[in-house]
Scaffold this motif. Sequence first.
Motif, PDB file in Angstrom:
ATOM      1  N   MET A   1       0.805  -1.160   0.092  1.00 52.74           N
ATOM      2  CA  MET A   1       0.059  -0.071  -0.074  1.00 52.74           C
ATOM      3  C   MET A   1       0.953   1.284   0.105  1.00 52.74           C
ATOM      4  N   HIS A   2       2.196   1.097   0.716  1.00 50.39           N
ATOM      5  CA  HIS A   2       3.056   2.335   0.860  1.00 50.39           C
ATOM      6  C   HIS A   2       3.420   2.814  -0.385  1.00 50.39           C
ATOM      7  N   GLN A   3       3.261   1.920  -1.607  1.00 49.03           N
ATOM      8  CA  GLN A   3       3.993   2.312  -2.745  1.00 49.03           C
ATOM      9  C   GLN A   3       2.891   3.056  -3.772  1.00 49.03           C
ATOM     10  N   ILE A   4       1.699   3.102  -3.401  1.00 50.12           N
ATOM     11  CA  ILE A   4       0.435   3.659  -4.164  1.00 50.12           C
ATOM     12  C   ILE A   4       0.456   5.111  -3.872  1.00 50.12           C
ATOM     13  N   GLU A   5       0.800   6.094  -4.823  1.00 44.22           N
ATOM     14  CA  GLU A   5       0.768   7.373  -4.579  1.00 44.22           C
ATOM     15  C   GLU A   5      -0.500   7.801  -5.399  1.00 44.22           C
ATOM     16  N   ASN A  30       5.258  15.662   4.973  1.00 43.29           N
ATOM     17  CA  ASN A  30       6.692  15.029   5.359  1.00 43.29           C
ATOM     18  C   ASN A  30       6.870  13.720   4.476  1.00 43.29           C
ATOM     19  N   TYR A  31       7.558  13.870   3.458  1.00 45.36           N
ATOM     20  CA  TYR A  31       7.860  12.609   2.428  1.00 45.36           C
ATOM     21  C   TYR A  31       8.530  11.755   2.923  1.00 45.36           C
ATOM     22  N   ASP A  32       9.501  11.820   3.808  1.00 49.14           N
ATOM     23  CA  ASP A  32      10.098  10.977   4.676  1.00 49.14           C
ATOM     24  C   ASP A  32       9.568  10.404   5.786  1.00 49.14           C
ATOM     25  N   LEU A  33       8.413  10.559   6.063  1.00 45.76           N
ATOM     26  CA  LEU A  33       7.869   9.858   7.337  1.00 45.76           C
ATOM     27  C   LEU A  33       6.421   9.439   7.102  1.00 45.76           C
ATOM     28  N   TYR A  34       6.351   7.850   7.000  1.00 49.65           N
ATOM     29  CA  TYR A  34       5.157   7.385   6.754  1.00 49.65           C
ATOM     30  C   TYR A  34       4.288   6.903   8.028  1.00 49.65           C
ATOM     31  N   SER A  35       3.088   7.708   8.434  1.00 50.60           N
ATOM     32  CA  SER A  35       2.558   7.809   9.653  1.00 50.60           C
ATOM     33  C   SER A  35       1.407   7.280   9.490  1.00 50.60           C
ATOM     34  N   GLU A  36       0.615   7.691   8.401  1.00 45.11           N
ATOM     35  CA  GLU A  36      -0.938   7.123   8.364  1.00 45.11           C
ATOM     36  C   GLU A  36      -1.017   5.560   7.761  1.00 45.11           C
ATOM     37  N   THR A  37      -2.103   4.634   8.341  1.00 47.28           N
ATOM     38  CA  THR A  37      -1.964   3.399   8.048  1.00 47.28           C
ATOM     39  C   THR A  37      -3.416   3.153   7.808  1.00 47.28           C
ATOM     40  N   ILE A  38      -3.514   2.319   6.812  1.00 47.99           N
ATOM     41  CA  ILE A  38      -4.923   1.774   6.741  1.00 47.99           C
ATOM     42  C   ILE A  38      -4.671   0.183   7.151  1.00 47.99           C
ATOM     43  N   TYR A  39      -5.544  -0.255   8.150  1.00 44.59           N
ATOM     44  CA  TYR A  39      -5.469  -1.746   8.649  1.00 44.59           C
ATOM     45  C   TYR A  39      -4.003  -2.011   8.873  1.00 44.59           C
ATOM     46  N   GLY A  40      -3.310  -1.168   9.410  1.00 44.94           N
ATOM     47  CA  GLY A  40      -1.766  -1.515   9.937  1.00 44.94           C
ATOM     48  C   GLY A  40      -0.785  -1.269   8.713  1.00 44.94           C
ATOM     49  N   TYR A  41      -1.270  -1.032   7.702  1.00 43.03           N
ATOM     50  CA  TYR A  41      -0.403  -1.008   6.373  1.00 43.03           C
ATOM     51  C   TYR A  41      -0.121   0.573   5.833  1.00 43.03           C
ATOM     52  N   TYR A  42       1.205   0.988   6.170  1.00 39.18           N
ATOM     53  CA  TYR A  42       1.410   2.589   5.680  1.00 39.18           C
ATOM     54  C   TYR A  42       0.958   2.865   4.437  1.00 39.18           C
ATOM     55  N   ILE A  43       0.687   4.001   4.092  1.00 39.88           N
ATOM     56  CA  ILE A  43       0.130   4.587   3.018  1.00 39.88           C
ATOM     57  C   ILE A  43       1.124   5.825   2.560  1.00 39.88           C
ATOM     58  N   ASP A  44       1.423   6.037   1.470  1.00 42.72           N
ATOM     59  CA  ASP A  44       2.244   7.291   1.052  1.00 42.72           C
ATOM     60  C   ASP A  44       1.645   8.515   1.885  1.00 42.72           C
TER      61      ASP A  44
END
Length: 197
Positions: A1-5, A30-44
Amino acid sequence: MHQIEPYYSWKKYYSPETDINSPFYGKEYNYDLYSETIYGYYIDPSWDYMGSETLYIKILFVDYAKHFIIIEFIGEWNDALHNDIMHFKRNIVDHFNPLGIKKYILIGENVLNFHGSDDCYYEEWFEDIDEEMDNGSIGWIAAVNFRDFVLEEWGNYNIDTYINAGGSLQINNWRTLNPQHFFGLVNGLISRRISLT
């Protein structure tokens, strides 16, 4: 999920953080910090929180003169547990409606699941925009590139009464268009649908 921009090539035309009328005006990313998640998966970090734990958005473009907005989604649209439509209606739609936005293009390629409840907020949204504007057109909601099983679930909950989706609105090449041309294409498709009813 973190790779979907969210789609970023239209930033030269519009950025919600620089639009004084946007609910995200002044937001710093802050594009260096992944803080938001959906069901435990970080998003962009580019995705924006609109009140839901499972559904995030990106406002890709707004044209106040032509009364339209283009919004991309990621996550799970869950009205049953998280009342996502309430968050979207109250925090985004109710923000833009007084600014004259009556035509909504929703891009749903990254909506990975849907859980329905009732259609009250969809009906309210539809009633808010179902009025003639100064240019003689009426408002509408168009869902572009939502997955078939999401559209089937929308049908089960009567949501397709309020949102135009499927068929010609599966526009795979939308990224090759600029936002004005994309709106023109969708507006033409919706106008034809309306004229046939």
